[in-house]
Design a protein around this motif. Sequence first.
Motif: not given
Length: 379
Positions: A255-259
């Motif tokens: 969702s546009g972030r990084l995990l």
Amino acid sequence: MQTADFLIVGGGIAGVSAAARLAPHGRTILLEAEDGFGYHSSGRSATYYHFGIGKSVVRGMTAFSRAHFETVGANGTALSRPSSALFIAPPEMLAGLDALEAEMRPYSDGLERLDADAVRAVVPVLRCGGDGIVAAVLDRTARRLDSEALQQDYRAAIKREGGRSIAGARVVAIARDGAAWVATTAAGDRFAAPVLVNAAGAWCDGIARLAGVVPLGLRSLRRTIIAFDAPPGQEVRDWPFTKTAVDDFYMLPESGRLLACPVDEVPSEPTDAQPEEYDIALAAAKVEHYTSLAVRRIGHSWAGLRTFTHDRVPVAGFAPDADGFFWLAGQGGYGLQTAPAMSAIAEVLITGGAWPAGLTDWGIAPAHLAPERLGVGAV
């Protein structure tokens, strides 16, 4: 007292998928301790389908499950989408990468060996060359799973067949009454069935103890994930799931972030797992070790439990010391990606159906998953 043919304890992906397969065969009741389904491990997974983890039995069940993931759910929602997986190696992990590639090759026809320049082209922020990443294997057959869509689709299937899924039903007592197992919840509700499926995840051994069944000696291991902002102006949606060839680190877009995860395995009692400060900091440090990214702010972090047998192969089979008590346990970190296979296995072993030819094709037999192989509960 409410009666059924099949009583399933545990509303994670193992329990709901098994209930969906059993519901056409008889009255089915699914009990979940929490107020929502998939609250623990199933709802905290990285939700990827790939062949980079597990032994041959796990990889075979993953391959068998692919056809289900490629379908669309009853409400028209896709259960997964194509999304590559990239397995990276600095110099000290090259032998591990070679071994991993050899293990994956029978299950995937989409493997490609990459050098450092090609790796950098796929994920520009990875530190490549020199002491950094020098090689990788890209698997184009990997998929991103939609865990919520899978949960909803299985629960819809249960309902269509007249089965019941009950949340907030924590089992506190189990007794044998003639040919039936009787489970009592904290609210005092009683449910009875001749077959009890123990799909309670990290709590499976505890459920067995309530029933007077010899536990398997399952181990619950905590794992931590952090979420942080992607670099400004950098489109990360199409980056692959990226993992070291030897368990040390993984990262993926969300969702546009990084995990990111430090691939930690911290022994834990069955509990509502919470992230520890050390593991959060370790995840951030590994991001900065393997990439050029600076983790300035962690937007969110969480932890989940991955529960294993001692040989890290799941269990599906009737307990040898208790009639009608069926183990569906030890899915570890691959519960989602093997759920279609595990539920099909549970269906045929419980109802007496024919063993799926697709599993035989992958070299999987009932004995590979039987609780007897663990040396407990034998009579």
